[in-house]
Enzyme design. Structure first.
Site, PDB file in Angstrom:
ATOM      1  CG  ASN A 147      -0.327  -0.272   2.515  1.00  0.00           C
ATOM      2  OD1 ASN A 147       0.893  -0.360   2.613  1.00  0.00           O
ATOM      3  ND2 ASN A 147      -1.136  -0.423   3.549  1.00  0.00           N
ATOM      4  NE  ARG A 285       2.815   2.842  12.037  1.00  0.00           N
ATOM      5  CZ  ARG A 285       2.342   2.620  10.823  1.00  0.00           C
ATOM      6  NH1 ARG A 285       1.905   3.640  10.089  1.00  0.00           N
ATOM      7  NH2 ARG A 285       2.296   1.393  10.330  1.00  0.00           N
TER       8      ARG A 285
END
Length: 386
Positions: A147, A285
């Site tokens: 992805n 993140r």
């Protein structure tokens, strides 16, 4: 026979889809750079369907049960009495996604006495304590590149949305207004801006390639410098560190993995060195940034906008300050879970399981930890405290 414990996000609130917006997916011949797409022996799903939720089961149930294995799928993953924690002690394999992670803490590794393999259906394995995996000799794998382009497209969308101030304009239309002055007072052209990426791996490089046609000045920093021919083809400026790069950029996008060297990197100190009115995008993140420092930078005007697709913890609680801070373009962690990406990471997850159960080597590029050490993609991208 093995017990496979799979954590996936909940089905849509109105039920699992009976039809989809499009019929099927475009066919891809491979990933940029030559890596092949996942190569399982077969798949038991139609590409383009919802696989990442509980009812989708990553398309794994028939394959696993036909081979005598047990599959447990749940979205209930947090708390000592969660379904995940109750099922974990005798699980041989744990699978989860970065978008709805089963946090594999040292305590959970101690509890999982039979655990041999942890799989990330997607990319990014920082929800697994890699030191604990190394210590316990548990293999960690992810579906590398599955992805990456999906996330890169999301980054470009977020950059344009922030710079052009798209979301407030959409709100005006939705509410029946025509307040042009209100929706252009924070709208700029991306053309001519300096845009930099923190890390230029698969995602970061894909972002740079997609931004090049916008006639921007491109910058990057990475522990692994790109080949000269790549730098020249995209007219890239390399910086030795993030601290060196961010003061010259109008837009910064974070595309680095979370590890001890990046955790908390974008705090008050680094943010204060950025241009006033710069834009920051984080689809990597959340803990690479300081949550409250981001809020302060937006409130003070040091940042003109912040967009991100990652939160901590995930799912984010209703009172998370990023939901209500000014000039944000946050999405729930979905950039890498398009229906297109789900077909690839589900197929890749099956490929990893086939290799594991048949005693064949897992692809080097899928490995994060193996044999008590960082391996494959993990050795390239992560660091541990050990």
């Amino acid at each position: 026979m093995a017990k496979v414990l799979c954590v996936l996000y909940d089905d849509p609130v109105d039920g699992y889809p009976k039809e989809y917006a499009r019929d099927g997916l475009p066919e891809l011949s491979g990933y940029p750079g030559g890596q092949t797409l996942p190569t399982p022996s077969a798949v038991d799903f139609a590409p383009g369907v919802l696989l990442g939720s509980v009812s989708g089961e990553l398309g794994l149930r028939k394959y696993l049960e036909d081979n005598g294995h047990t599959l447990v799928v749940t979205s209930d993953k947090d708390g000592a009495d969660s379904t995940f924690d109750r099922e974990l002690p005798d699980a041989d394999v744990v699978i989860s996604q970065p978008f709805w992670p089963a946090y594999m803490t040292p305590e959970r590794f101690e509890k999982a006495r039979n655990l041999k393999l942890v799989v990330t259906a997607g990319i990014g394995s920082d929800h697994t304590d890699l030191d604990a995996a190394v210590e316990k000799g548990v293999t960690v794998a992810e579906v590398t590149y599955s992805n990456s382009i999906s996330v890169a497209e999301h980054v470009v969308m977020m950059i344009l949305s922030l710079v052009r101030d798209y979301l407030p304009a959409w709100e005006v239309v939705k509410e029946g207004g025509w307040n042009i002055a209100d929706v252009v007072k924070r709208s700029y052209d991306l053309e001519g801006m300096h845009v930099g990426t923190v890390a230029a791996g698969r995602i970061g490089l894909a972002v740079l390639k997609r931004l090049a046609p916008f006639d921007v000045h491109l910058h990057y920093t990475d522990r692994h410098r790109l080949p000269r021919e790549v730098e020249e083809s995209l007219n890239l400026t390399w910086h030795e560190s993030t601290a060196d790069m961010v003061p010259v950029c109008d837009v910064v996008t974070i595309n680095a993995p979370l590890h001890p060297e990046t955790e908390g990197l974008f705090g008050d100190e680094l943010l204060s060195t950025m241009k006033r009115g710069a834009y920051l995008i984080d689809t990597a993140r959340a803990r690479i940034t300081d949550r409250d420092a981001i809020v302060r930078a937006l409130q003070s005007g040091q940042l003109a906008g912040y967009a991100g697709d990652v939160w901590f913890p995930q799912p984010a609680p209703p009172d998370h300050p990023w939901r209500t801070m000014p000039h944000h373009g946050m999405t729930p962690h979905m950039s890498g879970s398009s229906l297109s990406a789900q077909a690839r990471y589900s197929a890749g997850t099956r490929e990893i399981l086939e290799c594991f159960f048949e005693g064949r080597p897992i692809r080097e590029e899928y490995l994060i930890v193996e044999g008590g050490h960082l391996a494959g993609a993990g050795a390239h991208s992560y660091s541990t405290k050990r």
